[in-house]
Design an enzyme around this catalytic site. Structure first.
Site, PDB file in Angstrom:
ATOM      1  N   TYR A  91       0.829  -1.201   0.000  1.00  0.00           N
ATOM      2  CA  TYR A  91       0.000   0.000   0.000  1.00  0.00           C
ATOM      3  C   TYR A  91       0.866   1.255   0.000  1.00  0.00           C
ATOM      4  CZ  TYR A  91      -3.803   3.133   1.478  1.00  0.00           C
ATOM      5  OH  TYR A  91      -4.726   4.155   1.561  1.00  0.00           O
ATOM      6  N   LYS A 144       1.139   4.103  -2.903  1.00  0.00           N
ATOM      7  CA  LYS A 144       0.762   5.485  -2.616  1.00  0.00           C
ATOM      8  C   LYS A 144       1.926   6.450  -2.834  1.00  0.00           C
ATOM      9  CE  LYS A 144      -3.538   4.684  -1.665  1.00  0.00           C
ATOM     10  NZ  LYS A 144      -4.612   5.226  -2.509  1.00  0.00           N
TER      11      LYS A 144
END
Length: 253
Positions: A145, A149
């Site tokens: 993640y 990002k």
């Protein structure tokens, strides 16, 4: 002419809040989502499409529809994303890693790829990428993640440089912990991984901000509407956190 706004993952959560805020501001709204039930529950005034942002064919078909129906696009909110696994890096499978990057990073790339020619043709537009404060700090137990990002931040800044000469702006919004079902799932998995309770994890997340609070979808939506407005006509290439001011991304409770 009212703004023509596309929001991916726009049928629920932060995306739904964005759609409602843009509609309230007088925009024409098009929501794309994989959740057919959530799409069916959206207002009839909104354009709606079932789209998998990780699949180029699906994205290409969406933009062909937009070109046919609207003839252009003023605002892209590349908002689709998934949480990915909660695990130490050595316990993350390659399949889970790829799935997380595919939806988050590749999804934003594909939507930007197809939005750019439309916006260049009209010499105007705004691209808003929903990253995360995980794209500004290290994020233990969330390697896929965080990597996705951070990549979205680089994508947004690069788009600003490439597209600025064509009158197109690109900015990245970094939400903190947003109240809702997704963060609840993340906190439950983190609690299990760390041998803590859900409430302890929640308190830790909140205490990691100077304002001691989670944010709500409407907070993110308000920033999106501003960044797409004439009031932000010279705001581009920026990474803006809406997070209650994160001071410790990994507080220990």
């Amino acid at each position: 002419m009212s703004q023509r706004v596309l929001i991916t993952a726009g049928a629920s959560g932060v995306g739904r809040a964005m759609a409602e805020a843009f509609a309230e501001a007088g925009a024409q709204v098009w929501v794309a989502d994989v959740d057919e039930a959530a799409l069916a529950a959206c207002p009839e005034a909104w354009q709606r499409s079932r789209v998998n942002v990780a699949d180029e064919g699906s994205v290409a078909s969406l933009f062909a529809e937009i070109a046919a129906e609207w003839g252009g696009l003023d605002v892209l909110c590349a908002n689709a994303g998934i949480a990915g696994p909660t695990a130490l890096v050595e316990d993350v499978s390659l399949d889970d890693w790829r799935a997380c990057l595919s939806v988050n990073l590749e999804g934003a790339f594909l939507c930007s790829k197809y939005a750019a020619p439309m916006m260049k043709a009209q010499k105007s537009g705004a691209i808003l990428i929903t990253s995360s404060t995980a794209g500004q700090y290290g994020y233990p137990n969330r390697a896929p993640y965080a990597a996705a990002k951070w990549g979205m931040v680089g994508l947004g800044k690069t788009l600003a440089m490439e597209l600025g000469p064509h009158g197109i702006r690109s900015n990245v919004i970094c939400p903190g912990s947003v109240e809702g079902p997704r963060i609840e799932g993340v906190m439950e998995r983190e609690a299990t991984a760390k041998g803590m309770t859900r409430d302890q994890v929640y308190a830790g997340y909140a205490s990691g901000t100077s304002m001691g609070s989670f944010v709500e979808g409407r907070d993110i939506a308000a920033m999106a509407v501003f960044l797409a407005s004439d009031g932000a006509r010279l705001v581009s290439g920026q990474v803006i956190a809406v997070d209650g001011h994160t001071v410790n991304p990994d507080p220990k409770v």
